[in-house]
Design an enzyme around this catalytic site. Structure first.
Site, mmCIF file in Angstrom:
data_model
loop_
_atom_site.group_PDB
_atom_site.id
_atom_site.type_symbol
_atom_site.label_atom_id
_atom_site.label_comp_id
_atom_site.label_asym_id
_atom_site.label_seq_id
_atom_site.Cartn_x
_atom_site.Cartn_y
_atom_site.Cartn_z
ATOM 1 N N TYR A 78 0.856 -1.197 0.000
ATOM 2 C CA TYR A 78 0.000 0.000 0.000
ATOM 3 C C TYR A 78 0.883 1.234 0.000
ATOM 4 O O TYR A 78 1.874 1.289 0.730
ATOM 5 C CB TYR A 78 -0.900 0.032 1.234
ATOM 6 C CG TYR A 78 -2.340 -0.269 0.905
ATOM 7 C CD1 TYR A 78 -3.000 0.479 -0.062
ATOM 8 C CD2 TYR A 78 -3.038 -1.277 1.550
ATOM 9 C CE1 TYR A 78 -4.317 0.222 -0.384
ATOM 10 C CE2 TYR A 78 -4.353 -1.543 1.242
ATOM 11 C CZ TYR A 78 -4.990 -0.793 0.276
ATOM 12 O OH TYR A 78 -6.283 -1.045 -0.049
ATOM 13 N N GLU A 80 -0.642 4.756 -0.450
ATOM 14 C CA GLU A 80 -1.535 5.903 -0.708
ATOM 15 C C GLU A 80 -0.778 7.208 -0.486
ATOM 16 O O GLU A 80 0.055 7.303 0.411
ATOM 17 C CB GLU A 80 -2.768 5.804 0.197
ATOM 18 C CG GLU A 80 -3.688 4.696 -0.276
ATOM 19 C CD GLU A 80 -4.803 4.371 0.701
ATOM 20 O OE1 GLU A 80 -4.927 5.043 1.728
ATOM 21 O OE2 GLU A 80 -5.532 3.411 0.424
ATOM 22 N N ASP A 255 -6.967 15.219 -23.763
ATOM 23 C CA ASP A 255 -6.971 13.769 -23.548
ATOM 24 C C ASP A 255 -6.288 13.154 -24.771
ATOM 25 O O ASP A 255 -6.871 13.056 -25.845
ATOM 26 C CB ASP A 255 -8.421 13.290 -23.424
ATOM 27 C CG ASP A 255 -8.527 11.784 -23.220
ATOM 28 O OD1 ASP A 255 -7.520 11.068 -23.447
ATOM 29 O OD2 ASP A 255 -9.620 11.320 -22.867
ATOM 30 N N THR A 284 -3.811 7.302 -21.652
ATOM 31 C CA THR A 284 -3.641 5.908 -21.265
ATOM 32 C C THR A 284 -2.220 5.497 -21.651
ATOM 33 O O THR A 284 -1.538 6.204 -22.396
ATOM 34 C CB THR A 284 -4.635 4.983 -21.987
ATOM 35 O OG1 THR A 284 -4.515 5.207 -23.393
ATOM 36 C CG2 THR A 284 -6.063 5.226 -21.542
ATOM 37 N N LYS A 287 -2.284 2.171 -25.444
ATOM 38 C CA LYS A 287 -2.760 2.258 -26.839
ATOM 39 C C LYS A 287 -1.527 2.443 -27.736
ATOM 40 O O LYS A 287 -0.698 1.545 -27.803
ATOM 41 C CB LYS A 287 -3.787 3.377 -26.964
ATOM 42 C CG LYS A 287 -5.053 3.107 -26.129
ATOM 43 C CD LYS A 287 -6.120 4.145 -26.356
ATOM 44 C CE LYS A 287 -7.427 3.768 -25.689
ATOM 45 N NZ LYS A 287 -7.613 4.328 -24.350
ATOM 46 N N ARG A 293 -1.900 -1.813 -19.346
ATOM 47 C CA ARG A 293 -3.164 -1.105 -19.133
ATOM 48 C C ARG A 293 -2.954 -0.115 -18.008
ATOM 49 O O ARG A 293 -2.471 -0.477 -16.935
ATOM 50 C CB ARG A 293 -4.283 -2.075 -18.725
ATOM 51 C CG ARG A 293 -4.657 -3.113 -19.764
ATOM 52 C CD ARG A 293 -5.148 -2.462 -21.021
ATOM 53 N NE ARG A 293 -6.367 -1.753 -20.785
ATOM 54 C CZ ARG A 293 -7.553 -2.111 -21.278
ATOM 55 N NH1 ARG A 293 -7.665 -3.166 -22.044
ATOM 56 N NH2 ARG A 293 -8.612 -1.401 -21.020
#
Ligand code: DSN
Length: 501
Positions: A78, A80, A255, A284, A287, A293
């Protein structure tokens, strides 16, 4: 019984054995020991991807190095917060991974700041929207109240900020013209957070009309002017968008999820480089960028502190293993060979568009400047996009239907097919293969008719596919993929024998 890895290696010539191959098979063997059905599904997916011509504009094939970087114990940690500002102890190694990915992204794109935690493009857009809202709406009110911690505000003060946050405007490209769901489509949270307005392309040319966008922006006065797309086939003048944003007092957000690889590979430079002009850029990583991903955000310095608060503002804890894979992919994209790849993606798209037009098909806007093109199958073949998509899949071609500007068939059935070249370019295909792909698409469309409904009308979903056309198309697809093999270092038949149970 010998392990699948040992059996595989015995049957493989030593010159074909590499660390990537051994690690790929060893990982699968470990998975198969616990969940044989999952290992089988991985092999079946490999077989499906190797035997279908992948023309989905938003997909690619990541390297085995990228895939290797995802499978490790970083997933257990973790972290965060953001580097050197975490809500958990012991995050030094995740800090190192996240810093490495962010630094590589900054250098690759020439950005002031990079934030590499978002798990998807939608998450990245949400973080970016909220970072802009925080910077432009919340922060000035907090400052006027002399407070930095929202938890210390009174109910009335907080409610005033909430009302202001919920009353802002977004202006983005409309869904039918190639905008994304997250750019203000009513089915998406973006249209519920913002009062969302959209601009369209010109009905005559299919191109962005900057003067019309400027006029609309001056009327709407959005907080966020969104540029970028998931289905627009042309280059965008981001310098012009920045002028419009400055004139109407908006933050320019881009974007670039679809075309980030073309920005990294310097296909889009100068006025066409969004990182140079926009305040905030999201993308992203899987692509045209050809990574795992995931997603990331780039921004100008004044937005960095707000973007860094993506977790806990919007996101759950960062995925350290996926950030490691992003770092590997960004390093790959920094190599000269990636620049060559990006240019070939665009050259192939142009060759494919020209070849499709040569076959008598209708290419939206007359061509392409990027990695994708749109074909109007309603106009030439009386098919819906849905029918075209089905026919292609039944012949071994994967792509997706797409609405076209002002589409009379709506967003579900559509009139178009979206065709992209990132994946076939990764396989090594070039201009002669684009001509062959155009021929295959034409054969399939010519062999496809809409079925007739019980009312005697053309159906929108069902098709009749001529078996001769289907056979010919499948034969050609197989011949093409026989010459351009996905992950040639992996022996599919051996893998099937070892893992398909
Ligand atoms: N799914 C992506 C695409 O295909 O464009 C965007 O959401």
């Amino acid at each position: 019984m010998p392990s699948p890895l040992v059996t595989y290696l015995k049957a493989t010539p030593p010159e074909k054995v590499s660390p990537a191959l051994v690690s790929w098979i060893a990982s699968l063997e470990q998975v198969a020991q616990v969940s044989p059905e999952i290992a089988s599904s991985v092999i079946r997916e490999f077989e499906a991807q190797r035997s279908h011509l992948k023309l989905i504009a938003s997909e690619n094939y990541s390297s085995l190095n990228v895939q290797a970087a995802m499978g490790n114990l970083l997933t257990d940690k973790y972290a965060e917060g953001y580097p050197n500002h975490r809500y958990y102890g012991g995050c030094e190694n995740v800090d190192a991974v996240e810093n490495a990915a962010a630094e590589t992204a900054k250098k690759l794109f020439g950005a002031d700041h990079a934030y590499v935690q978002p798990h998807s493009g939608c998450d990245a857009n949400l973080v970016a929207y909220w970072a802009i809202l925080s910077a432009k709406i919340e922060a000035p009110v907090m400052e006027s109240l002399g407070e930095t911690n929202p938890s210390l505000l009174s109910e009335a003060q907080w409610e005033d900020i909430r009302q202001k946050l919920g009353n802002q405007r977004l202006l983005g490209l409309d869904y039918y013209s190639g905008g994304h769901l997250t750019h203000g489509y009513r089915q998406n949270v973006s249209a519920r957070m913002f009062r969302a307005y959209s601009y369209t392309v010109s009905r005559e040319t299919g191109l962005l009309d900057y003067d019309a966008i400027e006029k609309q922006a001056m009327e709407v006065k959005p907080l966020v002017l969104m540029a970028g797309y998931s289905a627009y086939p042309r280059a965008v003048n981001f310098r012009r968008f920045k002028e419009i944003a400055d004139k109407c007092g908006a933050v320019l957000m881009v974007d670039m999820a679809h075309f980030a690889g073309l920005v990294a590979g310097k296909v889009f430079t100068g006025d066409e480089d969004p990182v140079k002009w926009a305040d905030v850029v999201t993308t992203t990583t899987h692509k045209t960028l050809r990574g795992p991903r995931g997603a990331l955000i780039l921004c100008k310095a004044p937005f960095a502190d707000y973007v860094n608060k993506g977790c806990p503002l919007v996101l759950g804890g960062p995925l350290g293993n996926m950030i490691a894979a992003k770092a590997v992919a960004l390093t790959e994209a920094s190599q000269p060979s990636f620049r060559d790849y990006a240019h070939r993606v665009r050259d192939n798209a142009r060759s494919l568009a020209a070849a499709l037009q040569g076959e008598g098909l209708f290419v939206q806007s007359g061509g392409t400047d990027n990695h994708l093109l749109l074909v109007n199958v309603a106009r030439t073949h009386g098919l819906t996009g849905r029918q075209g998509e089905t026919a292609m899949f039944e012949c071994g071609v994967t792509l997706n239907r797409n609405s076209l500007p002002f589409d009379e068939n709506g967003a579900w059935w559509t009139s178009g097919l979206r065709i992209g070249t990132p994946a076939v370019t990764t396989l090594g295909m070039g201009e002669p293969e684009m001509k062959e792909i155009a021929r295959i698409i034409k054969i399939i469309l010519d062999g496809t008719k809409p079925s007739v409904t019980s009312k005697g009308e053309p159906a929108r979903r069902k098709i009749t596919l001529d078996p001769a056309a289907q056979g010919e198309a499948k034969k050609r697809v197989a011949a093409l993929l026989g010459r351009f093999v996905l992950y040639p270092e992996l022996d599919l038949q051996l893998l099937k024998r070892e893992f398909l149970k």
